[in-house]
Design an enzyme around this catalytic site. Structure first.
Site, mmCIF file in Angstrom:
data_model
loop_
_atom_site.group_PDB
_atom_site.id
_atom_site.type_symbol
_atom_site.label_atom_id
_atom_site.label_comp_id
_atom_site.label_asym_id
_atom_site.label_seq_id
_atom_site.Cartn_x
_atom_site.Cartn_y
_atom_site.Cartn_z
ATOM 1 N N GLY A 109 0.847 -1.199 0.000
ATOM 2 C CA GLY A 109 0.000 0.000 0.000
ATOM 3 C C GLY A 109 0.878 1.243 0.000
ATOM 4 N N GLY A 124 -5.084 -0.942 11.467
ATOM 5 C CA GLY A 124 -6.541 -1.009 11.541
ATOM 6 C C GLY A 124 -7.114 0.392 11.495
ATOM 7 N N SER A 150 -9.893 3.333 13.942
ATOM 8 C CA SER A 150 -10.658 3.560 15.182
ATOM 9 C C SER A 150 -12.118 3.106 15.046
ATOM 10 C CB SER A 150 -10.602 5.029 15.567
ATOM 11 O OG SER A 150 -11.144 5.807 14.538
ATOM 12 N N CYS A 151 -12.561 2.807 13.811
ATOM 13 C CA CYS A 151 -13.961 2.362 13.647
ATOM 14 C C CYS A 151 -14.181 0.937 14.174
ATOM 15 C CB CYS A 151 -14.412 2.477 12.197
ATOM 16 S SG CYS A 151 -13.639 1.262 11.161
ATOM 17 N N TYR A 168 -16.563 -3.064 7.122
ATOM 18 C CA TYR A 168 -15.156 -2.636 7.141
ATOM 19 C C TYR A 168 -14.557 -2.874 8.534
ATOM 20 C CZ TYR A 168 -11.301 0.791 6.886
ATOM 21 O OH TYR A 168 -10.079 1.408 6.911
ATOM 22 N N LYS A 180 -11.449 -5.248 9.865
ATOM 23 C CA LYS A 180 -10.299 -4.722 10.608
ATOM 24 C C LYS A 180 -10.128 -5.464 11.940
ATOM 25 C CE LYS A 180 -8.597 -1.502 7.978
ATOM 26 N NZ LYS A 180 -7.253 -1.701 7.437
ATOM 27 N N THR A 227 -6.230 7.068 14.658
ATOM 28 C CA THR A 227 -7.374 7.976 14.636
ATOM 29 C C THR A 227 -7.513 8.551 13.215
ATOM 30 O OG1 THR A 227 -8.313 9.913 15.721
ATOM 31 C CG2 THR A 227 -5.948 9.992 15.314
ATOM 32 N N ASN A 228 -8.318 9.605 13.030
ATOM 33 C CA ASN A 228 -8.435 10.257 11.708
ATOM 34 C C ASN A 228 -7.085 10.852 11.321
ATOM 35 O OD1 ASN A 228 -11.376 10.059 11.630
ATOM 36 N ND2 ASN A 228 -11.310 11.568 13.286
ATOM 37 N N HIS A 237 -12.412 12.853 3.457
ATOM 38 C CA HIS A 237 -12.563 13.019 4.901
ATOM 39 C C HIS A 237 -12.644 14.504 5.243
ATOM 40 C CE1 HIS A 237 -10.633 8.814 5.230
ATOM 41 N NE2 HIS A 237 -11.924 8.715 5.473
ATOM 42 N N ARG A 288 -13.010 23.184 0.269
ATOM 43 C CA ARG A 288 -14.126 24.129 0.384
ATOM 44 C C ARG A 288 -13.614 25.563 0.609
ATOM 45 N NH1 ARG A 288 -18.827 22.539 3.247
ATOM 46 N NH2 ARG A 288 -18.305 20.411 2.680
ATOM 47 N N ARG A 338 -13.781 15.939 17.309
ATOM 48 C CA ARG A 338 -13.003 14.947 16.566
ATOM 49 C C ARG A 338 -11.503 15.122 16.836
ATOM 50 N NH1 ARG A 338 -17.325 13.164 16.258
ATOM 51 N NH2 ARG A 338 -18.541 12.523 14.429
HETATM 52 N N1 LIG Z 1 -6.703 7.825 6.176
HETATM 53 C C1 LIG Z 1 -7.153 7.768 7.416
HETATM 54 O O1 LIG Z 1 -7.673 8.740 7.974
HETATM 55 C C2 LIG Z 1 -7.021 6.482 8.190
HETATM 56 C C3 LIG Z 1 -7.511 6.483 9.494
HETATM 57 C C4 LIG Z 1 -7.425 5.309 10.224
HETATM 58 C C5 LIG Z 1 -6.845 4.185 9.657
HETATM 59 N N2 LIG Z 1 -6.372 4.206 8.405
HETATM 60 C C6 LIG Z 1 -5.807 2.960 7.867
HETATM 61 O O2 LIG Z 1 -4.552 3.163 7.270
HETATM 62 C C7 LIG Z 1 -4.382 2.249 6.188
HETATM 63 C C8 LIG Z 1 -3.986 3.011 4.939
HETATM 64 O O3 LIG Z 1 -4.990 3.978 4.651
HETATM 65 P P1 LIG Z 1 -4.753 5.180 3.627
HETATM 66 O O4 LIG Z 1 -5.525 6.327 4.123
HETATM 67 O O5 LIG Z 1 -3.299 5.309 3.329
HETATM 68 O O6 LIG Z 1 -5.521 4.608 2.345
HETATM 69 P P2 LIG Z 1 -5.214 4.844 0.798
HETATM 70 O O7 LIG Z 1 -4.541 6.145 0.600
HETATM 71 O O8 LIG Z 1 -6.488 4.554 0.087
HETATM 72 O O9 LIG Z 1 -4.173 3.687 0.480
HETATM 73 C C9 LIG Z 1 -4.545 2.349 0.485
HETATM 74 C C10 LIG Z 1 -3.618 1.612 -0.434
HETATM 75 O O10 LIG Z 1 -4.023 0.232 -0.476
HETATM 76 C C11 LIG Z 1 -3.755 -0.253 -1.762
HETATM 77 N N3 LIG Z 1 -4.613 -1.374 -2.120
HETATM 78 C C12 LIG Z 1 -5.959 -1.492 -1.921
HETATM 79 N N4 LIG Z 1 -6.385 -2.660 -2.437
HETATM 80 C C13 LIG Z 1 -5.311 -3.284 -2.970
HETATM 81 C C14 LIG Z 1 -5.121 -4.523 -3.654
HETATM 82 N N5 LIG Z 1 -6.141 -5.340 -3.901
HETATM 83 N N6 LIG Z 1 -3.887 -4.840 -4.065
HETATM 84 C C15 LIG Z 1 -2.848 -4.010 -3.840
HETATM 85 N N7 LIG Z 1 -2.951 -2.830 -3.184
HETATM 86 C C16 LIG Z 1 -4.170 -2.474 -2.766
HETATM 87 C C17 LIG Z 1 -4.044 0.908 -2.700
HETATM 88 O O11 LIG Z 1 -3.218 0.722 -3.807
HETATM 89 P P3 LIG Z 1 -3.410 1.531 -5.199
HETATM 90 O O12 LIG Z 1 -3.077 2.953 -4.871
HETATM 91 O O13 LIG Z 1 -2.409 0.889 -6.066
HETATM 92 O O14 LIG Z 1 -4.829 1.341 -5.602
HETATM 93 C C18 LIG Z 1 -3.658 2.131 -1.865
HETATM 94 O O15 LIG Z 1 -2.388 2.612 -2.200
HETATM 95 C C19 LIG Z 1 -5.707 1.496 6.050
HETATM 96 O O16 LIG Z 1 -5.596 0.256 6.691
HETATM 97 C C20 LIG Z 1 -6.691 2.358 6.795
HETATM 98 O O17 LIG Z 1 -7.710 1.596 7.395
HETATM 99 C C21 LIG Z 1 -6.438 5.329 7.637
#
Ligand SMILES: NC(=O)c1ccc[n+]([C@@H]2O[C@H](COP(=O)([O-])OP(=O)(O)OC[C@H]3O[C@@H](n4cnc5c(N)ncnc54)[C@H](OP(=O)(O)O)[C@@H]3O)[C@@H](O)[C@H]2O)c1
Length: 320
Positions: free
Chosen positions: A8, A103, A105-106, A133, A137, A165-166, A180, A188, A210
């Site tokens: 990722g 994971g 916070s949800c 989801y 997790k 968290t967020n 988000h 905005r 938040r």
């Molecule tokens: N963002 C937040 O606020 C937040 C908050 C709490 C937890 N998290 C956790 O942090 C982690 C990362 O989140 P993020 O915000 O960085 O998300 P993101 O920007 O959407 O990145 C997720 C990555 O996962 C890759 N991916 C998804 N499905 C795939 C597959 N089938 N095969 C290969 N790669 C795949 C995507 O690759 P591609 O780009 O190549 O599609 C993307 O780069 C997640 O577990 C999320 O639950 C995030």
């Protein structure tokens, strides 16, 4: 020198982890979907067997807001379960002893006491919009714990999980309808400034509280947890409650957040709140005392973080 895989690595969190790991002397491998589809079990198992990684950071997931979660629940549960199962079991089969699962916070019940402690897991009903989801997790946490419990002694397995968290910061999703709260407010207020609008209307009453963490702080926390001494960590967590919250440690109202964003962006019109729109939960704050007691703390405050995120947004807009 360790051989470290970040899956990722094109995502917001994965790319931040890579940025931090690159400061070390380790050998870092980035993995994106075009190189390997994590839903394909055979390919994932083969890839992990063919490469001798010492550690894996799992920052790949199917991620999205309320609308996406509500519209594609099957994708959210199936893809996240498959990604976790393929990587965690594949790591075990390949002899990879250290892994960090991210994971969210949800995972905590909708009506969990605030701030939400690690012990609140599985103590009540989840928020229905993202239940699939959240279940996936939770399964990720339980996969890590189960492999630890069964294979710690025989195979030195040490799989850890963190619950952020967020998050916000470089690499965020700035989509107008599906982002988000911080990237949505940045867009905005930026557009209102450019269009010289007299008023920005923010959804909801502005009262919900938040918590937000800058993504580079999250990346540092991930590396910090991965590198914690095994004996020390195992004294501090339980075999069936081993996940670790990662938050800023305090929250603020959406009203106060909106004012900070408008100030950072330099919007000088009015900020009003559309009370006819839903507010969501009144408060969502993680209890991050456990992690902080290990010696980690966030470094980037909200004003600095939003200024950095705004710079990233402007770069993103100029590339479109
Ligand atoms: N963002 C937040 O606020 C937040 C908050 C709490 C937890 N998290 C956790 O942090 C982690 C990362 O989140 P993020 O915000 O960085 O998300 P993101 O920007 O959407 O990145 C997720 C990555 O996962 C890759 N991916 C998804 N499905 C795939 C597959 N089938 N095969 C290969 N790669 C795949 C995507 O690759 P591609 O780009 O190549 O599609 C993307 O780069 C997640 O577990 C999320 O639950 C995030």
């Amino acid at each position: 020198m360790n051989n470290i895989l970040v899956v990722g690595s094109r995502g917001m969190v994965g790319s931040a982890i890579v940025r931090q790991l690159e400061k070390s002397k380790n050998n870092i491998t980035e993995l994106t979907r075009d190189k390997l589809d994590l839903l394909n079990q055979r390919e994932v198992f083969d890839y992990l067997k063919d490469n001798s990684f010492d550690e894996i950071y799992i920052a790949a997931a199917r991620v999205g807001g309320i609308f996406a979660n509500d519209t594609y629940p099957a994708n959210f549960i199936y893809e996240n379960l498959m990604i976790e199962c393929n990587l965690i079991h594949g790591s075990f089969l390949s002899g990879i002893k250290k892994l960090l699962f991210l994971g969210s916070s949800c995972i905590y019940p909708k009506f969990a006491n605030q701030p939400m402690n690690e012990s609140a897991l599985l103590s009540g009903k989840l928020e229905s919009t993202n239940e699939p989801y959240a279940i996936a997790k939770i399964a990720g946490i339980k996969l890590c714990e189960s492999y630890n419990r069964q294979y710690q002694q025989t195979h030195q397995i040490d799989y850890r999980s963190v619950m952020p968290t967020n998050l916000y910061g470089p690499g965020d999703n700035y989509h107008p309808d599906n982002s988000h709260v911080i990237p949505a407010l940045i867009r905005r207020f930026h557009e209102a400034k450019i269009n010289k609008s007299k008023e920005v209307l923010v959804w909801g009453s502005g009262r919900p509280m938040r918590e937000f963490l800058y993504v580079d702080d999250m990346a540092k926390a991930s590396i910090f947890v991965m590198n914690l001494d095994k004996e020390y960590l195992h004294k501090k967590v339980k075999p069936m409650q081993s996940h670790i919250n990662v938050g800023f440690g305090s929250d603020l109202s959406i009203r106060d957040l909106s004012l900070i964003v408008s100030e950072v962006i330099g919007y000088d019109g009015r900020v009003n709140f559309d009370k006819t729109k839903p507010d969501g939960s009144p408060r969502k704050l993680l209890d991050s005392e456990l992690l902080m007691s290990f010696g980690w703390k966030p470094e980037i405050n909200l004003e600095t973080g939003i200024a950095l995120a705004y710079k990233d947004f402007l770069n993103f807009e100029s590339r479109r």
